[in-house]
Scaffold this motif. Structure first.
Motif, PDB file in Angstrom:
ATOM      1  N   GLU A   1       0.825  -1.217   0.000  1.00 53.18           N
ATOM      2  CA  GLU A   1       0.000   0.000   0.000  1.00 53.18           C
ATOM      3  C   GLU A   1       0.857   1.263   0.000  1.00 53.18           C
ATOM      4  O   GLU A   1       0.450   2.290  -0.538  1.00 53.18           O
ATOM      5  CB  GLU A   1      -0.969   0.007   1.187  1.00 53.18           C
ATOM      6  N   PHE A   2       2.039   1.206   0.602  1.00 55.26           N
ATOM      7  CA  PHE A   2       2.924   2.374   0.549  1.00 55.26           C
ATOM      8  C   PHE A   2       3.406   2.607  -0.876  1.00 55.26           C
ATOM      9  O   PHE A   2       3.519   3.751  -1.320  1.00 55.26           O
ATOM     10  CB  PHE A   2       4.108   2.234   1.512  1.00 55.26           C
ATOM     11  N   ASP A   3       3.676   1.530  -1.610  1.00 53.09           N
ATOM     12  CA  ASP A   3       4.025   1.673  -3.028  1.00 53.09           C
ATOM     13  C   ASP A   3       2.854   2.259  -3.815  1.00 53.09           C
ATOM     14  O   ASP A   3       3.054   3.101  -4.699  1.00 53.09           O
ATOM     15  CB  ASP A   3       4.439   0.333  -3.630  1.00 53.09           C
ATOM     16  N   ASN A   4       1.635   1.826  -3.495  1.00 58.77           N
ATOM     17  CA  ASN A   4       0.451   2.397  -4.153  1.00 58.77           C
ATOM     18  C   ASN A   4       0.316   3.882  -3.832  1.00 58.77           C
ATOM     19  O   ASN A   4      -0.085   4.676  -4.686  1.00 58.77           O
ATOM     20  CB  ASN A   4      -0.815   1.647  -3.727  1.00 58.77           C
ATOM     21  N   PHE A   5       0.660   4.253  -2.625  1.00 60.03           N
ATOM     22  CA  PHE A   5       0.642   5.665  -2.215  1.00 60.03           C
ATOM     23  C   PHE A   5       1.649   6.465  -3.046  1.00 60.03           C
ATOM     24  O   PHE A   5       1.341   7.563  -3.529  1.00 60.03           O
ATOM     25  CB  PHE A   5       0.953   5.753  -0.715  1.00 60.03           C
ATOM     26  N   LYS A   6       2.839   5.902  -3.251  1.00 63.13           N
ATOM     27  CA  LYS A   6       3.839   6.596  -4.068  1.00 63.13           C
ATOM     28  C   LYS A   6       3.373   6.713  -5.515  1.00 63.13           C
ATOM     29  O   LYS A   6       3.600   7.745  -6.162  1.00 63.13           O
ATOM     30  CB  LYS A   6       5.185   5.887  -3.984  1.00 63.13           C
ATOM     31  N   LEU A   7       2.698   5.681  -6.026  1.00 70.21           N
ATOM     32  CA  LEU A   7       2.132   5.769  -7.375  1.00 70.21           C
ATOM     33  C   LEU A   7       1.136   6.913  -7.468  1.00 70.21           C
ATOM     34  O   LEU A   7       1.090   7.653  -8.456  1.00 70.21           O
ATOM     35  CB  LEU A   7       1.432   4.459  -7.748  1.00 70.21           C
ATOM     36  N   GLN A   8       0.324   7.050  -6.427  1.00 68.44           N
ATOM     37  CA  GLN A   8      -0.678   8.117  -6.417  1.00 68.44           C
ATOM     38  C   GLN A   8      -0.015   9.484  -6.393  1.00 68.44           C
ATOM     39  O   GLN A   8      -0.479  10.422  -7.047  1.00 68.44           O
ATOM     40  CB  GLN A   8      -1.603   7.951  -5.207  1.00 68.44           C
ATOM     41  N   LEU A   9       1.077   9.611  -5.654  1.00 74.72           N
ATOM     42  CA  LEU A   9       1.821  10.879  -5.652  1.00 74.72           C
ATOM     43  C   LEU A   9       2.373  11.171  -7.045  1.00 74.72           C
ATOM     44  O   LEU A   9       2.329  12.315  -7.512  1.00 74.72           O
ATOM     45  CB  LEU A   9       2.971  10.834  -4.637  1.00 74.72           C
ATOM     46  N   ASN A  10       2.874  10.141  -7.723  1.00 76.05           N
ATOM     47  CA  ASN A  10       3.394  10.319  -9.083  1.00 76.05           C
ATOM     48  C   ASN A  10       2.293  10.773 -10.035  1.00 76.05           C
ATOM     49  O   ASN A  10       2.535  11.593 -10.925  1.00 76.05           O
ATOM     50  CB  ASN A  10       4.016   9.027  -9.598  1.00 76.05           C
ATOM     51  N   GLU A  11       1.093  10.235  -9.867  1.00 73.70           N
ATOM     52  CA  GLU A  11      -0.001  10.572 -10.775  1.00 73.70           C
ATOM     53  C   GLU A  11      -0.371  12.047 -10.707  1.00 73.70           C
ATOM     54  O   GLU A  11      -0.917  12.590 -11.666  1.00 73.70           O
ATOM     55  CB  GLU A  11      -1.216   9.693 -10.490  1.00 73.70           C
ATOM     56  N   LEU A  12      -0.070  12.695  -9.602  1.00 77.30           N
ATOM     57  CA  LEU A  12      -0.340  14.133  -9.510  1.00 77.30           C
ATOM     58  C   LEU A  12       0.496  14.922 -10.513  1.00 77.30           C
ATOM     59  O   LEU A  12       0.119  16.015 -10.915  1.00 77.30           O
ATOM     60  CB  LEU A  12      -0.037  14.646  -8.098  1.00 77.30           C
ATOM     61  N   PHE A  13       1.628  14.353 -10.927  1.00 71.70           N
ATOM     62  CA  PHE A  13       2.555  15.075 -11.796  1.00 71.70           C
ATOM     63  C   PHE A  13       2.617  14.526 -13.211  1.00 71.70           C
ATOM     64  O   PHE A  13       3.424  14.988 -14.018  1.00 71.70           O
ATOM     65  CB  PHE A  13       3.953  15.081 -11.161  1.00 71.70           C
ATOM     66  N   LEU A  14       1.788  13.544 -13.510  1.00 66.21           N
ATOM     67  CA  LEU A  14       1.745  13.039 -14.878  1.00 66.21           C
ATOM     68  C   LEU A  14       1.006  14.026 -15.765  1.00 66.21           C
ATOM     69  O   LEU A  14       0.053  14.678 -15.341  1.00 66.21           O
ATOM     70  CB  LEU A  14       1.035  11.679 -14.921  1.00 66.21           C
ATOM     71  N   LYS A  15       1.436  14.097 -16.993  1.00 69.44           N
ATOM     72  CA  LYS A  15       0.794  15.011 -17.934  1.00 69.44           C
ATOM     73  C   LYS A  15      -0.510  14.392 -18.422  1.00 69.44           C
ATOM     74  O   LYS A  15      -0.570  13.210 -18.731  1.00 69.44           O
ATOM     75  CB  LYS A  15       1.717  15.301 -19.105  1.00 69.44           C
ATOM     76  N   THR A  16      -1.516  15.230 -18.505  1.00 71.22           N
ATOM     77  CA  THR A  16      -2.797  14.770 -19.023  1.00 71.22           C
ATOM     78  C   THR A  16      -2.718  14.733 -20.542  1.00 71.22           C
ATOM     79  O   THR A  16      -1.841  15.371 -21.149  1.00 71.22           O
ATOM     80  CB  THR A  16      -3.932  15.714 -18.594  1.00 71.22           C
ATOM     81  N   PRO A  17      -3.614  14.028 -21.205  1.00 71.28           N
ATOM     82  CA  PRO A  17      -3.581  14.001 -22.678  1.00 71.28           C
ATOM     83  C   PRO A  17      -3.680  15.403 -23.286  1.00 71.28           C
ATOM     84  O   PRO A  17      -3.050  15.680 -24.303  1.00 71.28           O
ATOM     85  CB  PRO A  17      -4.803  13.155 -23.038  1.00 71.28           C
ATOM     86  N   GLU A  18      -4.431  16.290 -22.641  1.00 74.08           N
ATOM     87  CA  GLU A  18      -4.543  17.658 -23.165  1.00 74.08           C
ATOM     88  C   GLU A  18      -3.199  18.369 -23.092  1.00 74.08           C
ATOM     89  O   GLU A  18      -2.786  19.051 -24.040  1.00 74.08           O
ATOM     90  CB  GLU A  18      -5.590  18.460 -22.387  1.00 74.08           C
ATOM     91  N   ASN A  19      -2.481  18.210 -21.963  1.00 77.16           N
ATOM     92  CA  ASN A  19      -1.164  18.833 -21.822  1.00 77.16           C
ATOM     93  C   ASN A  19      -0.178  18.255 -22.831  1.00 77.16           C
ATOM     94  O   ASN A  19       0.633  18.976 -23.406  1.00 77.16           O
ATOM     95  CB  ASN A  19      -0.613  18.626 -20.411  1.00 77.16           C
ATOM     96  N   PHE A  20      -0.248  16.962 -23.032  1.00 75.53           N
ATOM     97  CA  PHE A  20       0.646  16.302 -23.980  1.00 75.53           C
ATOM     98  C   PHE A  20       0.375  16.795 -25.397  1.00 75.53           C
ATOM     99  O   PHE A  20       1.299  17.063 -26.159  1.00 75.53           O
ATOM    100  CB  PHE A  20       0.455  14.782 -23.877  1.00 75.53           C
TER     101      PHE A  20
END
Length: 192
Positions: A145-164
């Motif tokens: 679950e801590f790894d899942n938490f880190k994934l969720q933190l990463n998703e905050l900074f992923l580019k959306t398709p519109e940004n891409f």
């Protein structure tokens, strides 16, 4: 009368003896023992993106939680039980100190899951009849679950398709700008 009284005493003794036998439970037997080391059955390691790492690096509760989870991965059952109270306090601090820049419903949900798993681990560790299999299972869940938490933190900074898409448009427009000779790249002679 004496015979009846003696018979009642003997019956009550047998009844009490039976209650004691049912009240005494056999020690919990499982596949693991408390001297075994936790083995996380996950091949996935999650690293934070640079933007997430920078913000998480300033978050003391995150650094403490990550350190405790890393220690948990190399712990025995006895060490896990000993650290269960600390884990609850650390996850509670993590839950109450989420920075505004990282605050989202998804991140809060992941932190709530971590806190809940830590509480379950604490309850299992404080039971009279401790089951090592249950404790190892919840400890492993906490690591995953801590790894899942880190994934969720990463998703905050992923580019959306519109940004891409906007980024691709900008690159295309820049490629159409005339160079120092004044020619547009589409009409330049290819160097073959």
């Amino acid at each position: 009368m004496r015979k009846i009284l003696s018979l009642l005493v003997i019956i009550s003794l047998f009844a009490c003896d039976e209650k004691e036998k049912t009240a005494q439970k056999a020690p919990v037997q499982g596949k693991t023992s408390f001297s075994d080391q936790l083995e996380v059955n996950s091949n996935r390691t999650v690293n934070l993106l640079p933007e997430a790492r920078q913000l998480a690096g300033e978050w003391l509760a995150y650094a403490t939680a990550q350190n405790e989870i890393q220690n948990l991965e190399r712990s025995t059952g006895l060490e896990i039980m000993g650290s269960s109270n600390n884990l609850v306090q650390i996850m509670e601090t993590l839950q109450s100190s989420i920075p505004d820049t990282l605050r989202s419903n998804a991140v809060e949900a992941r932190v709530n899951v971590l806190y809940t798993k830590a509480r379950v681990l604490q309850q299992l560790s404080n039971k009279k009849q401790k089951n090592p299999d249950e404790i190892f299972e919840v400890a492993e869940d906490l690591v995953v679950e801590f790894d899942n938490f880190k994934l969720q933190l990463n998703e905050l900074f992923l580019k959306t398709p519109e940004n891409f898409e906007m980024e691709l448009d900008d690159e295309f427009e820049q490629s159409l700008e005339p160079d120092s000779t004044g020619t547009i790249p589409l009409f330049r002679e290819a160097d073959i």
